[in-house]
Design an enzyme around this catalytic site. Structure first.
Site, PDB file in Angstrom:
ATOM      1  N   HIS A  49    -107.660  20.066  21.111  1.00 13.26           N
ATOM      2  CA  HIS A  49    -108.288  20.977  22.067  1.00 13.26           C
ATOM      3  C   HIS A  49    -109.525  21.575  21.403  1.00 13.26           C
ATOM      4  O   HIS A  49    -109.765  21.379  20.210  1.00 13.26           O
ATOM      5  CB  HIS A  49    -107.306  22.074  22.495  1.00 13.26           C
ATOM      6  CG  HIS A  49    -106.772  22.887  21.362  1.00 13.26           C
ATOM      7  ND1 HIS A  49    -105.478  22.804  20.918  1.00 13.26           N
ATOM      8  CD2 HIS A  49    -107.379  23.779  20.551  1.00 13.26           C
ATOM      9  CE1 HIS A  49    -105.307  23.617  19.908  1.00 13.26           C
ATOM     10  NE2 HIS A  49    -106.449  24.220  19.645  1.00 13.26           N
TER      11      HIS A  49
HETATM   12  C1  T46 Z   1    -106.108  25.994  16.924  1.00 17.60           C
HETATM   13  C2  T46 Z   1    -105.327  25.199  15.953  1.00 17.60           C
HETATM   14  C3  T46 Z   1    -106.012  25.115  14.596  1.00 17.60           C
HETATM   15  C4  T46 Z   1     -99.065  31.850  20.527  1.00 17.60           C
HETATM   16  O1  T46 Z   1     -98.217  32.354  21.269  1.00 17.60           O
HETATM   17  N1  T46 Z   1     -99.971  32.634  19.869  1.00 17.60           N
HETATM   18  C5  T46 Z   1    -100.913  32.136  19.042  1.00 17.60           C
HETATM   19  O2  T46 Z   1    -101.692  32.905  18.461  1.00 17.60           O
HETATM   20  C6  T46 Z   1    -100.981  30.706  18.868  1.00 17.60           C
HETATM   21  C7  T46 Z   1    -102.033  30.097  17.959  1.00 17.60           C
HETATM   22  C8  T46 Z   1    -100.072  29.926  19.519  1.00 17.60           C
HETATM   23  N2  T46 Z   1     -99.134  30.485  20.331  1.00 17.60           N
HETATM   24  C9  T46 Z   1     -98.144  29.613  20.990  1.00 17.60           C
HETATM   25  C10 T46 Z   1     -98.690  28.676  22.046  1.00 17.60           C
HETATM   26  C11 T46 Z   1     -97.755  27.486  21.954  1.00 17.60           C
HETATM   27  O3  T46 Z   1     -96.609  27.720  22.754  1.00 17.60           O
HETATM   28  O4  T46 Z   1     -97.587  28.762  19.975  1.00 17.60           O
HETATM   29  C12 T46 Z   1     -97.306  27.476  20.486  1.00 17.60           C
HETATM   30  C13 T46 Z   1     -98.009  26.380  19.662  1.00 17.60           C
HETATM   31  O5  T46 Z   1     -99.435  26.500  19.843  1.00 17.60           O
HETATM   32  P1  T46 Z   1    -100.414  25.218  19.954  1.00 17.60           P
HETATM   33  O6  T46 Z   1     -99.702  24.106  20.597  1.00 17.60           O
HETATM   34  O7  T46 Z   1    -101.689  25.688  20.567  1.00 17.60           O
HETATM   35  O8  T46 Z   1    -100.642  24.885  18.385  1.00 17.60           O
HETATM   36  P2  T46 Z   1    -101.665  23.881  17.709  1.00 17.60           P
HETATM   37  O9  T46 Z   1    -101.200  23.706  16.326  1.00 17.60           O
HETATM   38  O10 T46 Z   1    -101.874  22.667  18.536  1.00 17.60           O
HETATM   39  O11 T46 Z   1    -103.084  24.680  17.707  1.00 17.60           O
HETATM   40  C14 T46 Z   1    -103.232  25.874  16.956  1.00 17.60           C
HETATM   41  C15 T46 Z   1    -103.947  26.952  17.779  1.00 17.60           C
HETATM   42  O12 T46 Z   1    -103.270  27.153  19.011  1.00 17.60           O
HETATM   43  C16 T46 Z   1    -105.381  26.597  18.066  1.00 17.60           C
HETATM   44  O13 T46 Z   1    -106.070  27.740  18.542  1.00 17.60           O
HETATM   45  O14 T46 Z   1    -107.327  26.005  16.880  1.00 17.60           O
HETATM   46  O15 T46 Z   1    -103.979  25.632  15.774  1.00 17.60           O
END
Ligand code: T46
Length: 140
Positions: A49
């Protein structure tokens, strides 16, 4: 591309090492949020993303992982494998994190609170936004 490696000074003595990170000193923004990613399974690709209004610095505190960055025009790959190395990511950078080692702890310092509406999760939409931002006409 609005990405760069930031090196942190390691302070230390015979007891071991210490790195201090402060907002607007080593990190070029106010730090509003910190999160960390760990226990990521092998062969998993995270991220996929971009963000419209979020600057972040990624630091691998333990182990290693690779980060693909893409601004819609060029792609680059970084290896994060040292706690004194941070990867700054600005707005509108598509990112993919992969090759996580078993012991990887990836800490992220973020300029904004969590906002699910800030995510661009569709790659075609990302390319469209980048093209619009650069006044490039898209043929359909
Ligand atoms: C990014 C990369 C480097 C939250 O509730 N609060 C938060 O601050 C974050 C970051 C995530 N979440 C929840 C949302 C999802 O249910 O945690 C779960 C996993 O998040 P996500 O699938 O977005 O994780 P990544 O590793 O794909 O991405 C993350 C960050 O979301 C993103 O901003 O730049 O790490």
């Amino acid at each position: 591309m609005d990405t760069k490696i930031i090196k942190f000074d390691t302070m230390g003595d015979k007891r071991g090492a210490l790195i201090a990170i402060e907002q607007n000193i080593q990190i070029p923004f106010d730090i509003k949020r910190v999160y960390y990613i760990f226990n990521t399974k092998k062969n998993v690709i995270r991220g996929k993303h971009a963000h419209q209004n979020l600057a972040q610095v990624l630091v691998c505190l333990n182990g290693s992982c690779r980060i693909l960055v893409n601004d819609g025009f060029t792609k680059d790959e970084y290896l994060l494998d040292q706690p004194d190395k941070g990867l700054y990511l600005g707005n509108n950078i598509w990112r993919e994190m992969y090759n996580f080692s078993d012991n990887c702890i990836l800490m992220v310092l973020a300029s904004e609170l969590y906002n699910s509406d800030d995510y661009i999760r569709d790659y075609e939409q990302f390319l469209h936004i980048v093209a619009q931002n650069n006044d490039i006409y898209i043929k359909h």
